[in-house]
Write a protein that holds these residues in place. Structure first.
Motif, mmCIF file in Angstrom:
data_model
loop_
_atom_site.group_PDB
_atom_site.id
_atom_site.type_symbol
_atom_site.label_atom_id
_atom_site.label_comp_id
_atom_site.label_asym_id
_atom_site.label_seq_id
_atom_site.Cartn_x
_atom_site.Cartn_y
_atom_site.Cartn_z
ATOM 1 N N THR A 382 4.922 -3.855 7.266
ATOM 2 C CA THR A 382 6.079 -4.254 6.454
ATOM 3 C C THR A 382 5.964 -5.720 6.027
ATOM 4 O O THR A 382 6.211 -6.058 4.867
ATOM 5 C CB THR A 382 7.383 -4.046 7.248
ATOM 6 O OG1 THR A 382 7.471 -2.674 7.665
ATOM 7 C CG2 THR A 382 8.593 -4.387 6.405
ATOM 8 N N ASN A 383 5.582 -6.571 6.963
ATOM 9 C CA ASN A 383 5.491 -8.007 6.671
ATOM 10 C C ASN A 383 4.282 -8.362 5.818
ATOM 11 O O ASN A 383 4.284 -9.366 5.104
ATOM 12 C CB ASN A 383 5.453 -8.814 7.975
ATOM 13 C CG ASN A 383 6.747 -8.699 8.758
ATOM 14 O OD1 ASN A 383 7.815 -8.507 8.175
ATOM 15 N ND2 ASN A 383 6.673 -8.793 10.077
ATOM 16 N N LYS A 384 3.221 -7.549 5.926
ATOM 17 C CA LYS A 384 1.993 -7.806 5.164
ATOM 18 C C LYS A 384 1.767 -6.705 4.124
ATOM 19 O O LYS A 384 0.647 -6.269 3.891
ATOM 20 C CB LYS A 384 0.789 -7.868 6.120
ATOM 21 C CG LYS A 384 0.889 -8.940 7.198
ATOM 22 C CD LYS A 384 0.778 -10.339 6.615
ATOM 23 C CE LYS A 384 0.787 -11.395 7.699
ATOM 24 N NZ LYS A 384 0.705 -12.761 7.134
ATOM 25 N N ALA A 385 2.853 -6.295 3.502
ATOM 26 C CA ALA A 385 2.778 -5.165 2.547
ATOM 27 C C ALA A 385 1.788 -5.425 1.417
ATOM 28 O O ALA A 385 1.180 -4.495 0.885
ATOM 29 C CB ALA A 385 4.170 -4.881 1.975
ATOM 30 N N HIS A 386 1.610 -6.698 1.049
ATOM 31 C CA HIS A 386 0.707 -7.029 -0.064
ATOM 32 C C HIS A 386 -0.757 -6.729 0.258
ATOM 33 O O HIS A 386 -1.593 -6.678 -0.649
ATOM 34 C CB HIS A 386 0.853 -8.514 -0.425
ATOM 35 C CG HIS A 386 0.509 -9.439 0.701
ATOM 36 N ND1 HIS A 386 1.358 -9.660 1.773
ATOM 37 C CD2 HIS A 386 -0.594 -10.192 0.940
ATOM 38 C CE1 HIS A 386 0.791 -10.508 2.607
ATOM 39 N NE2 HIS A 386 -0.391 -10.845 2.133
ATOM 40 N N LEU A 387 -1.073 -6.529 1.533
ATOM 41 C CA LEU A 387 -2.454 -6.235 1.913
ATOM 42 C C LEU A 387 -2.798 -4.752 1.752
ATOM 43 O O LEU A 387 -3.972 -4.378 1.856
ATOM 44 C CB LEU A 387 -2.700 -6.639 3.371
ATOM 45 C CG LEU A 387 -2.494 -8.113 3.741
ATOM 46 C CD1 LEU A 387 -2.756 -8.321 5.224
ATOM 47 C CD2 LEU A 387 -3.406 -9.006 2.909
ATOM 48 N N PHE A 388 -1.784 -3.924 1.516
ATOM 49 C CA PHE A 388 -1.987 -2.471 1.481
ATOM 50 C C PHE A 388 -1.738 -1.911 0.081
ATOM 51 O O PHE A 388 -0.776 -2.304 -0.581
ATOM 52 C CB PHE A 388 -1.019 -1.774 2.452
ATOM 53 C CG PHE A 388 -1.264 -2.091 3.894
ATOM 54 C CD1 PHE A 388 -1.941 -1.194 4.710
ATOM 55 C CD2 PHE A 388 -0.820 -3.284 4.456
ATOM 56 C CE1 PHE A 388 -2.169 -1.481 6.045
ATOM 57 C CE2 PHE A 388 -1.046 -3.582 5.791
ATOM 58 C CZ PHE A 388 -1.722 -2.666 6.584
ATOM 59 N N PRO A 389 -2.589 -0.982 -0.366
ATOM 60 C CA PRO A 389 -2.243 -0.238 -1.592
ATOM 61 C C PRO A 389 -0.923 0.497 -1.371
ATOM 62 O O PRO A 389 -0.605 0.888 -0.239
ATOM 63 C CB PRO A 389 -3.405 0.751 -1.742
ATOM 64 C CG PRO A 389 -4.525 0.177 -0.933
ATOM 65 C CD PRO A 389 -3.879 -0.558 0.197
ATOM 66 N N GLU A 390 -0.167 0.686 -2.419
ATOM 67 C CA GLU A 390 1.182 1.246 -2.283
ATOM 68 C C GLU A 390 1.171 2.601 -1.583
ATOM 69 O O GLU A 390 2.000 2.871 -0.707
ATOM 70 C CB GLU A 390 1.820 1.367 -3.669
ATOM 71 C CG GLU A 390 3.318 1.621 -3.642
ATOM 72 C CD GLU A 390 4.119 0.516 -2.975
ATOM 73 O OE1 GLU A 390 5.140 0.848 -2.320
ATOM 74 O OE2 GLU A 390 3.728 -0.662 -3.072
ATOM 75 N N ASP A 391 0.240 3.489 -1.955
ATOM 76 C CA ASP A 391 0.220 4.822 -1.348
ATOM 77 C C ASP A 391 -0.169 4.766 0.125
ATOM 78 O O ASP A 391 0.368 5.520 0.953
ATOM 79 C CB ASP A 391 -0.730 5.747 -2.110
ATOM 80 C CG ASP A 391 -2.172 5.244 -2.095
ATOM 81 O OD1 ASP A 391 -2.376 4.015 -2.159
ATOM 82 O OD2 ASP A 391 -3.107 6.071 -2.008
#
Length: 608
Positions: A382-391
């Motif tokens: 949740t805190n590092k959401a930018h590191l993950f592709p949306e899906d």
């Protein structure tokens, strides 16, 4: 024509009153290239003027022309050799004054070339234009190529492959030379020549060519990583250094490696990183599953279960993602590595389901540690959401939510099972006569059950106890709705309402002290108690309309079950109240998604 020539060369005819004027050879020996060049230009003018004027006998003119032409050519050769030698050694010179002389001499020759630009070939000396600036640029290009090829490995550097040795030596040479150029070589050139940018372009072009050649071969993993790190991190850092970036505009340089060369390297690197992350996460899960099967209990640190697997998982993933961001110079490309988290959580879910079905003595403790791990992983994503592709982020959070919910249900169902016999008293005549005693019995048994959660970390315990708080209260309300008693008059209804409020305060105080943060639950029983005290059907309708807004999942079945506790409501009153609530809920549904905006509680109060 003669007037035009005299105008061009008039600055050469000023007489020097100083009798001790150095000769051409003396000026050349002393590296006074500008003065020596002026002397050559003066001689050039005189020689060409003699030819045009035809001074003296034809024989004498021929002899003088031949002698002067031969000498001028020889002196010019010597002069140019000295100037070019100085330029060739420009990055190793101790005195910037000598380099300044060479540069100014080159520019002086350029000016002389320009003076002859308007003349036809037969009207100007055959050696014009001399194009010294062009020779200067070509020499610097050869100089840069030679320096980059002749780099030597620092004996103190520990590098494995010959390729790495070559690349690192070139990088070191490039950085050192650009710093020299920026700090003192640039001061020897006029600003308009922009020599720093010129040198940077030469070094960039030479270095790029050598790297392109390297990429023609299949690289081992270490060489691949080194090359990518150089292109995306180390080289940009050199160009963005404080001194260099002030004199070089790196945006005007082409990419160090073109896309068709860099893309295969990136694919190779990402495959390496994916393999490493997959292996690391698999090892962590294997370790935890083996410990569970062997009956090991989690370790305590400061009376709290250690959740090493969460630390290991997060550190493993984050370390490789950060590395990829630096090596690739692109956060979006690095996201491919976090896809491994989805595979890991899928495997973790299978282990989690297996553990929940097990009857081993260490299962409860292992599930508690797993719960802590799941929550920490969820918070990281949740805190590092930018590191993950949306899906990937959506899938991971969904898997974690399912496992967390499963753990909560496991512990909550065990709690309700332990309290089952005591819950039978809720809503009964015994509760009506001694509600405080029944409530105290329930809380005392509950306390014995949840003591084992004292070893959970604070955040994990807070969420778990919040869920238990809600489930405990939901079961309490469900038991009241089973209508074991009928409150036939106003006095009984007010007494039951007062008991509910006292019970509510006691339950809320207990759970809050234990760690629950579900503060909004404190109003559930008092709000329901308020309905018991009301006698007028119209007033009950208004109160229910308000409750439906607060708790949109409060259904007609719940309302009917609760109002049947009031023995003095007629069937027609009940029907009218239900119909009014149906209308209120329809209106509410038109304006908002009730479960989205409201507090969800009654959906877990299961009544027939």
């Amino acid at each position: 024509m003669r007037k035009k020539l005299k105008k061009i060369f008039k600055w050469h005819h000023k007489k020097n009153k100083n009798p001790a004027v150095p000769t051409f050879e003396e000026n050349l020996q002393a590296c006074r290239f500008v003065d020596a060049g002026k002397q050559l230009i003066t001689r050039e003018h005189r020689l060409f003027e003699l030819k045009k004027d035809g001074i003296g006998s034809k024989m004498k003119l021929v002899e003088e022309e031949e002698d002067s032409g031969a000498r001028l050519a020889k002196d010019y050769e010597d002069w140019l050799e000295s100037v070019m030698q100085t330029l060739e050694n420009s990055l190793d010179l101790q005195s910037p004054e000598v380099l300044k002389e060479a540069v100014q001499a080159i520019l002086q020759e350029e000016e002389q070339d320009m003076r002859w630009e308007g003349f036809q070939d037969k009207e100007r000396p055959p050696w014009r234009p001399r194009r010294c600036k062009q020779s200067h640029d070509a020499l610097l290009e050869r100089l840069v190529q030679r320096r980059m090829e002749e780099t030597q490995l620092d004996s103190r550097t520990e590098i494995r492959s010959s390729l790495q040795q070559s690349i690192i030596c070139k990088v070191k040479r490039l950085k050192e030379d650009l710093l020299k150029i920026a700090t003192w070589v640039s001061g020897c050139y006029p600003e308009q020549m922009n020599v720093c940018q010129f040198y940077a372009t030469l070094y960039h072009k030479t270095f790029s060519a050598s790297l392109r050649e390297v990429t023609e071969y299949t690289l081992c993993d270490e060489d691949c990583i080194l090359l990518l790190q150089l292109v995306n991190q180390d080289y940009p850092n050199i160009l963005n250094g404080r001194i260099i970036k002030e004199v070089i505009d790196h945006s005007k340089l082409d990419p160090l490696l073109p896309e068709d060369k860099i893309a295969p390297l990136e694919q190779q690197f990402l495959t390496i990183e994916e393999r490493e992350v997959r292996k690391c996460l698999h090892k962590i899960l294997d370790r935890e599953e083996s410990a569970w099967k062997e009956g090991e209990l989690p370790q305590l640190r400061d009376q709290v279960f250690c959740c090493d697997q969460a630390i290991d998982v997060i550190q493993c993933l984050h370390k490789h993602v950060e590395c990829a961001q630096k090596v690739l110079g692109d956060e979006t490309k690095a996201q491919r590595i976090t896809c491994q988290m989805r595979h890991f959580l899928t495997d973790y879910k299978a282990f989690h389901a297996k553990a929940m079905k097990s009857k081993q003595t260490n299962t409860e403790a292992v599930l508690m540690v797993n719960l802590s791990c799941l929550i920490q992983c969820r918070d990281y994503i949740t805190n590092k959401a930018h590191l993950f592709p949306e899906d990937v982020k959506t899938d991971c959070l969904s898997l974690l939510a399912t496992m967390i919910k499963g753990s909560h249900q496991h512990f909550t169902s065990n709690m309700l099972k332990n309290l089952k016999d005591l819950y039978r008293k809720v809503g009964s005549s015994e509760w009506l006569n001694d509600s405080e005693g029944v409530c105290e019995e329930l809380l005392a048994e509950l306390d014995r059950h949840i003591q084992k959660f004292n070893n959970l970390d604070k955040i994990c315990c807070q969420e778990l106890l919040g869920g238990m708080h809600k489930a405990f209260l939901a079961e309490f309300v469900r038991k009241m709705m089973k209508q074991k008693i009928k409150l036939s008059d106003k006095t009984q209804q007010q007494m039951a309402a007062s008991s509910l409020c006292i019970n509510s305060e006691r339950i809320h105080t207990y759970f809050t002290a234990a760690g629950s943060n579900m503060d909004w639950l404190k109003d559930i029983l008092p709000n329901l108690a308020g309905l018991l005290k009301l006698q007028d059907p119209d007033t009950i309708k208004l109160e229910l309309a308000s409750l439906v807004t607060l708790y949109p999942d409060l259904s007609e079945c719940h309302i009917s079950a609760w109002l049947r506790l009031k023995g003095n409501l007629s069937p027609s009153d009940l029907k009218e109240i239900r119909e009014s609530i149906t209308f209120s809920k329809d209106q509410l549904r038109e304006t908002q998604d009730s479960l989205q905006f409201g507090k969800s509680f009654f959906s877990i109060v299961m009544i027939k």
